[in-house]
Design a protein around this motif. Sequence first.
Motif, short mmCIF file in Angstrom:
data_model
loop_
_atom_site.label_atom_id
_atom_site.label_comp_id
_atom_site.label_asym_id
_atom_site.label_seq_id
_atom_site.Cartn_x
_atom_site.Cartn_y
_atom_site.Cartn_z
N MET A 12 44.38 75.61 -54.99
CA MET A 12 43.72 76.88 -55.26
C MET A 12 43.41 76.93 -56.76
O MET A 12 44.27 76.60 -57.58
N ALA A 19 44.49 73.58 -60.88
CA ALA A 19 44.63 74.16 -59.54
C ALA A 19 46.11 74.19 -59.18
O ALA A 19 46.86 73.30 -59.57
N TYR A 36 53.06 79.80 -52.99
CA TYR A 36 53.01 78.75 -54.00
C TYR A 36 54.41 78.16 -54.15
O TYR A 36 55.29 78.80 -54.72
N TYR A 48 44.44 85.25 -49.03
CA TYR A 48 43.21 84.92 -49.75
C TYR A 48 42.09 84.71 -48.75
O TYR A 48 42.33 84.36 -47.59
N ALA A 52 38.66 80.70 -51.29
CA ALA A 52 39.49 80.44 -52.46
C ALA A 52 40.06 79.03 -52.47
O ALA A 52 40.52 78.54 -53.50
N VAL A 53 40.02 78.36 -51.34
CA VAL A 53 40.58 77.01 -51.23
C VAL A 53 39.61 76.00 -51.82
O VAL A 53 38.46 75.92 -51.42
#
Length: 110
Positions: A12, A19, A36, A48, A52-53
């Motif tokens: 991300m 990232a 995370y 998300y 967003a990936v």
Amino acid sequence: MTDRIERPWALMRHHAGWADVFHIENETADSITGFYPDRETVGPPVNYSVRAVLARFPTMEAARAAREGAVLEWRKHDEGVREAETTLREAEKAREEAWLGCLRDAANGG
């Protein structure tokens, strides 16, 4: 959707050139939910948009390796970016000086 997510590890965007590794626990056609794993405190899952990936991987190790490779690729362009920023600053200074000169000339009846 299946119960098993084939590529549950994602990168991300954190900021330009970096990232964060993200573990996808649930997903729909529009959103992902997860956490995370590298953050000190793993709080409640976050949501998300799938947009967003940046990229998805089957393992955390693969995601980390891809991130490190991408950082090396990013760094290859550092000198070009610095040169472009210097050129931009010089061009902005020339534009400012031309603008001020035009104003001064007009004020002096030029």
